[in-house]
Design an enzyme around this catalytic site. Sequence first.
Site, PDB file in Angstrom:
ATOM      1  N   ARG A 193       0.833  -1.210   0.000  1.00  9.81           N
ATOM      2  CA  ARG A 193       0.000   0.000   0.000  1.00  9.81           C
ATOM      3  C   ARG A 193       0.873   1.268   0.000  1.00  9.81           C
ATOM      4  O   ARG A 193       0.553   2.270  -0.621  1.00  9.81           O
ATOM      5  CB  ARG A 193      -0.904  -0.092   1.229  1.00  9.81           C
ATOM      6  CG  ARG A 193      -2.122   0.758   1.282  1.00  9.81           C
ATOM      7  CD  ARG A 193      -3.172   0.472   0.247  1.00  9.81           C
ATOM      8  NE  ARG A 193      -3.976   1.674   0.121  1.00  9.81           N
ATOM      9  CZ  ARG A 193      -5.081   1.818  -0.563  1.00  9.81           C
ATOM     10  NH1 ARG A 193      -5.555   0.818  -1.268  1.00  9.81           N
ATOM     11  NH2 ARG A 193      -5.712   2.941  -0.592  1.00  9.81           N
ATOM     12  N   HIS A 215      -4.475  -1.655  -7.916  1.00 14.83           N
ATOM     13  CA  HIS A 215      -5.248  -1.833  -6.693  1.00 14.83           C
ATOM     14  C   HIS A 215      -4.385  -2.566  -5.686  1.00 14.83           C
ATOM     15  O   HIS A 215      -3.573  -3.409  -6.052  1.00 14.83           O
ATOM     16  CB  HIS A 215      -6.493  -2.686  -6.990  1.00 14.83           C
ATOM     17  CG  HIS A 215      -7.176  -3.174  -5.748  1.00 14.83           C
ATOM     18  ND1 HIS A 215      -8.079  -2.406  -5.057  1.00 14.83           N
ATOM     19  CD2 HIS A 215      -7.049  -4.334  -5.060  1.00 14.83           C
ATOM     20  CE1 HIS A 215      -8.482  -3.084  -3.994  1.00 14.83           C
ATOM     21  NE2 HIS A 215      -7.875  -4.257  -3.969  1.00 14.83           N
TER      22      HIS A 215
END
Length: 165
Positions: free
Chosen positions: A90, A124
């Site tokens: 992330r 993503h």
Amino acid sequence: MANQTLVLIKPDGLKKSLTGNILTRLSETKLDIIASKIVQVSRELALEHYQHMKDKPFFDELIKYIMGHYHKKKVMALVYWGEDAINKVRQICGSTNPEEAETISIRGQYGRITTKGVYENVMHASTNESEAEREIKLWFNPDELIIDVYPTKKIKLSKTERVWT
Ligand code: UDP
Ligand code: MG
């Protein structure tokens, strides 16, 4: 603690030939890839993946985007596994809004906002353990992962399968 996370290289990432760049950036994490494949995203899969966004005004556009309506009709799906995988991926991925994402993050480097207001942010990455579990189970069957990251069971199916001739 080791955990696992779903990564998708979205249709704009594939269209812009960013696969190599994105995988190279992610290799900085030293995590293991334990599954990967190219997927043509069905409407059902798109709706399920983005179920948490269904009340957003841009939802229809988001579904078209992930299905590849505006780019290539494919997505590359991967599972990364290792120490703190969710946060590490992330971090390199960057914030949702590509204009607010750190410049050197993947989304900061390669993302854009379309004239229709959708953040085309090229990849993503799951945000937490429960989301990762839901998403990995949605995109992959147990046999497609080289590690059993979640419990499995065996059931007998008598279905017709397509095989090589
Ligand atoms: N998205 C968008 N506009 C927004 C918020 C989200 O276009 O204001 C899109 C964007 O492509 C994002 C996806 O919807 O990646 C899913 O949104 P989420 O809030 O889950 O962000 P992510 O977890 O992908 O950073
Ligand atoms: Mg999300």
